[in-house]
Every structure is written in structure tokens, then in C-alpha cells.
Design an enzyme around this catalytic site. Structure first.
Site, PDB file in Angstrom:
ATOM      1  N   GLY A  46       0.872  -1.179   0.000  1.00  0.00           N
ATOM      2  CA  GLY A  46       0.000   0.000   0.000  1.00  0.00           C
ATOM      3  C   GLY A  46       0.896   1.211   0.000  1.00  0.00           C
ATOM      4  CD  GLU A  47       2.548   6.265   1.199  1.00  0.00           C
ATOM      5  OE1 GLU A  47       3.741   6.519   0.974  1.00  0.00           O
ATOM      6  OE2 GLU A  47       1.996   6.528   2.288  1.00  0.00           O
ATOM      7  CB  CYS A  78       5.036  -3.884  -1.347  1.00  0.00           C
ATOM      8  SG  CYS A  78       5.627  -2.614  -2.457  1.00  0.00           S
ATOM      9  NE  ARG A 143       3.803   4.635  -5.148  1.00  0.00           N
ATOM     10  CZ  ARG A 143       3.314   4.289  -3.962  1.00  0.00           C
ATOM     11  NH1 ARG A 143       4.045   4.395  -2.890  1.00  0.00           N
ATOM     12  NH2 ARG A 143       2.080   3.853  -3.847  1.00  0.00           N
ATOM     13  CG  HIS A 202       2.305  -5.995  -4.711  1.00  0.00           C
ATOM     14  ND1 HIS A 202       1.455  -5.554  -3.719  1.00  0.00           N
ATOM     15  CD2 HIS A 202       3.178  -4.991  -4.931  1.00  0.00           C
ATOM     16  CE1 HIS A 202       1.786  -4.337  -3.368  1.00  0.00           C
ATOM     17  NE2 HIS A 202       2.834  -3.962  -4.091  1.00  0.00           N
ATOM     18  CD  GLU A 204      -0.362  -8.507  -2.810  1.00  0.00           C
ATOM     19  OE1 GLU A 204       0.669  -9.200  -2.795  1.00  0.00           O
ATOM     20  OE2 GLU A 204      -0.343  -7.253  -2.754  1.00  0.00           O
TER      21      GLU A 204
HETATM   22  N1  LIG Z   1       3.311  -1.120  -3.389  1.00  0.00           N
HETATM   23  C1  LIG Z   1       3.766  -0.671  -2.245  1.00  0.00           C
HETATM   24  O1  LIG Z   1       3.439  -1.188  -1.174  1.00  0.00           O
HETATM   25  C2  LIG Z   1       4.650   0.522  -2.314  1.00  0.00           C
HETATM   26  C3  LIG Z   1       5.279   0.917  -1.029  1.00  0.00           C
HETATM   27  C4  LIG Z   1       5.840   2.305  -1.128  1.00  0.00           C
HETATM   28  N2  LIG Z   1       7.137   2.339  -1.718  1.00  0.00           N
HETATM   29  C5  LIG Z   1       5.821   2.939   0.256  1.00  0.00           C
HETATM   30  O2  LIG Z   1       6.650   3.624   0.639  1.00  0.00           O
HETATM   31  O3  LIG Z   1       4.928   2.750   0.980  1.00  0.00           O
END
Ligand SMILES: NC(=O)CC[C@H](N)C(=O)O
Length: 252
Positions: A46-47, A78, A143, A202, A204
Site C-alpha cells: 500500500g503506502e 512491499c 513503487r 506483490h 497477491e
Molecule cells: N506497493 C507498495 O506497497 C509501495 C510501497 C511504497 N514504496 C511505500 O513507501 O509505501
């Protein structure tokens, strides 16, 4: 057996769907007390800054750290990998809280921004040794972070080859890391340290369930009880069924 999936933000539904395909119940975790009723936890992508703010708001960090410290299996994908790392670089101003426990340094946006997201075939010998199937796994990197350094107790499960001229970033024009140049450098993108598993990509978002079944076997490792309850689970696909190796179901 019940596996928790941190459901503050990000791709938690996708993880729960894969668990369901494997005959395992995944439950959404949003409150500290919900960790008491799960044997393992997946922290989705996610973020990570947003996820950290939400985790702080729900007072989840102490319980998450305790869950890791107790030796429960935890898998971060991630942003989840960033959460588990002892150290993160490339954070937003002011930094962000981490759970920690995984002895590594992670770069939060190692591969660049959202438009530099990519897919590539990863060599995954450990997964093949335990789960069988094709020698490579389709890694979906969005990302994505990269693991810069690991401690001696950390097992490296997958790496991405980087072009020799530009180790840290891809050019906007190229479509694929592998196309850019003869690869000489590598960055670590999947690791295991005891009961902790972390992937920069990912699984999933693909139809290949091997990383999920690999993680579920980590639960078996420390509990016979877990393996017997898994055998009794009522899903329509058991771990002994042959997994399906299709291309990712979501393309970025
Ligand atoms: N797809 C992702 O989970 C990206 C993570 C992202 N780089 C972050 O800082 O959260």
C-alpha cells in the site's frame, strides 16, 4: 487456522482472496486486540507512510511489535516489508514509525515512482525447493522498495538484477529492467529471517499461490496443531492441490 491480514490500507482483500483459494481463513485486523485471535499476520502493500499513520491512530504498534517478538509468523509485502525492516531510508520528512524485527535496511522507493512500476521473472530456488512449480516467479513491483543490506541471520530468497550503469533507478523510456543493459548489480527483493518473511513485490496480485503456501508452511514449522487444522479446513483448494501458474491477474 486463522491468518490475520492488516487491513488499514492497501491490498489486504487480495491477500484474503488468495488465502481463501488455499482453504485458509484470512481475517481483517484493524485493532490491537484482534491480533490475539490470529496465529500469523500478513502486512500488505500500500503506502507505508499512510499505513503507519493509521497504525499509530489505532495504537497498533506496541501490539504488532509484541506479535513479532513472540515469534508468530509475519509476512510483509512491499509496504509491509518496509514496516518490518529495522531501518528504512528514503522516508518522507519526519520519517515514519516501523514495527522492526527484520534485520535489514530497506530503501522505501528503491525502484522509483509509481510510473516506474514493472513486472519481471524472478529466480526463486527456495520457493521451488519447497513448493515445486516453474523455476521463476512473476514479480509485480509497484513503487517497490529494495533491500540494501541484511544481517547474517537473514536468508535471501530473491534478487533483481540491475543495469550496470544506473543501479538505483530505471529510465522513464524503458519498459523492463532486463532490457536496459547487461545486468551486473543486484538488489535483494525477498528475505526470510526465522518467522519473518518479506517480499518487495506483490504475490497477491498474481495467480501463482506459491509464496502464500510457503508462508503457510512457516506456521506448520512451529505447530503440529496448525497443520492438522489446515488439513481439516474447508476451502475448495487444499495445499496439496497443484497450484496454477498463470500470468498476473492485475497489470500495472
Ligand atoms: N506497493 C507498495 O506497497 C509501495 C510501497 C511504497 N514504496 C511505500 O513507501 O509505501
Amino acid at each position: 487456522m486463522v491468518v490475520g491480514v492488516l487491513a488499514l490500507q492497501g491490498s489486504f482483500n487480495e491477500h484474503i482472496a488468495v488465502l481463501r483459494r488455499l482453504g485458509v481463513k484470512g481475517v481483517e485486523v484493524r485493532k490491537p486486540e484482534q491480533l490475539q485471535s490470529v496465529r500469523a499476520l500478513i502486512i500488505p502493500g500500500g503506502e507505508s507512510t499512510t499505513m503507519a499513520k493509521l497504525a499509530e491512530y489505532h495504537n497498533l504498534f506496541p501490539a504488532l511489535r509484541e506479535f513479532v517478538k513472540m515469534g508468530n509468523p509475519v509476512w510483509g509485502t512491499c509496504a509491509g516489508l518496509i514496516f518490518l525492516a529495522d531501518k528504512a531510508v528514503g522516508q518522507k520528512a519526519g520519517g515514519q514509525e516501523l514495527i522492526g524485527g527484520l534485520n535489514c535496511t530497506v530503501h522505501r522507493n528503491f525502484f522509483g515512482s509509481q510510473i516506474q512500476s514493472f513486472e519481471t521473472e524472478l529466480s526463486v530456488p527456495e520457493i521451488v525447493a519447497k513448493e515445486g512449480g516453474p523455476p521463476s516467479f512473476r514479480g509485480v513491483f509497484i513503487r517497490a522498495p529494495g533491500i540494501l543490506e541484511v544481517g547474517p541471520e537473514v536468508q535471501v530468497l530473491a534478487e533483481v538484477l540491475l543495469p550496470s550503469d544506473r543501479p538505483a533507478k530505471r529510465s522513464a523510456a524503458s519498459e523492463n529492467l532486463e532490457e536496459e543493459a547487461v545486468a551486473e548489480k543486484k538488489v535483494i527483493v525477498a528475505v526470510k529471517q526465522g518467522t519473518l518473511l518479506a517480499t518487495a513485490f506483490h504475490p497477491e496480485l498474481t495467480a501463482d499461490t506459491r509464496w502464500h503456501s510457503y508462508f503457510l508452511k512457516m506456521l506448520d514449522e512451529d505447530s503440529q496443531e496448525a497443520s492438522s487444522s489446515m488439513a481439516l479446513s474447508s476451502g475448495n483448494l487444499s495445499l496439496s492441490d497443484p497450484p496454477k501458474y498463470e500470468l498476473p491477474i492485475i497489470h500495472y
